[in-house]
Design a protein around this motif. Structure first.
Motif: not given
Length: 135
Positions: A98-121
């Protein structure tokens, strides 16, 4: 908003919290359970993925992790970017500039599956407030 804050202040003034007492043993027990213990790597992963449900910069993420009590990157703040790069290689998160100096991160659908697994654990291993108060 001012009116709501005033009502909150008035209603909390009616409470007798000053009469609450805790033994030293009880206080020590609470601090042992929530205090200075390190979070596991799976807790770090879960925290990061939960926070990246909405897009964030690496800096915003590190501040929010610290607010959650996760001090994984306190000694080496730059290590968060290495960690994010690894998650990006696994396609659990994605980044965009975003612009020249701001790199942003967001979860993907694959990451959401991993998140659900970690939350269950971790379900059932989190400390509830009632557990803390019961000692």
């Amino acid at each position: 908003m001012e009116e709501q804050l005033r009502k909150l202040s008035e209603s909390s003034g009616n409470q007798n919290f000053d009469k609450l007492t805790f033994s030293e043993k009880h206080r020590e027990g609470v601090w042992k359970r929530i205090g200075k213990k390190e979070k596991s790597p799976s807790c770090l992963l879960k925290d990061v993925l939960q926070l990246l449900i909405h897009e964030k910069t690496g800096y915003e993420l590190s501040v929010l992790l610290r607010a959650r009590g996760n001090s994984a990157f306190d000694e080496n703040e730059g290590a968060i970017y290495t960690f994010l790069h690894e998650l990006e290689k696994k396609e659990w998160i994605q980044s965009s500039w975003h612009g020249k100096q701001s790199k942003c991160y967001v979860i993907t659908s694959r990451g959401k599956k991993i998140l659900k697994r970690e939350e269950k654990k971790s379900a059932g291993t989190e400390i509830s407030l009632s557990e803390l108060l019961e000692g």
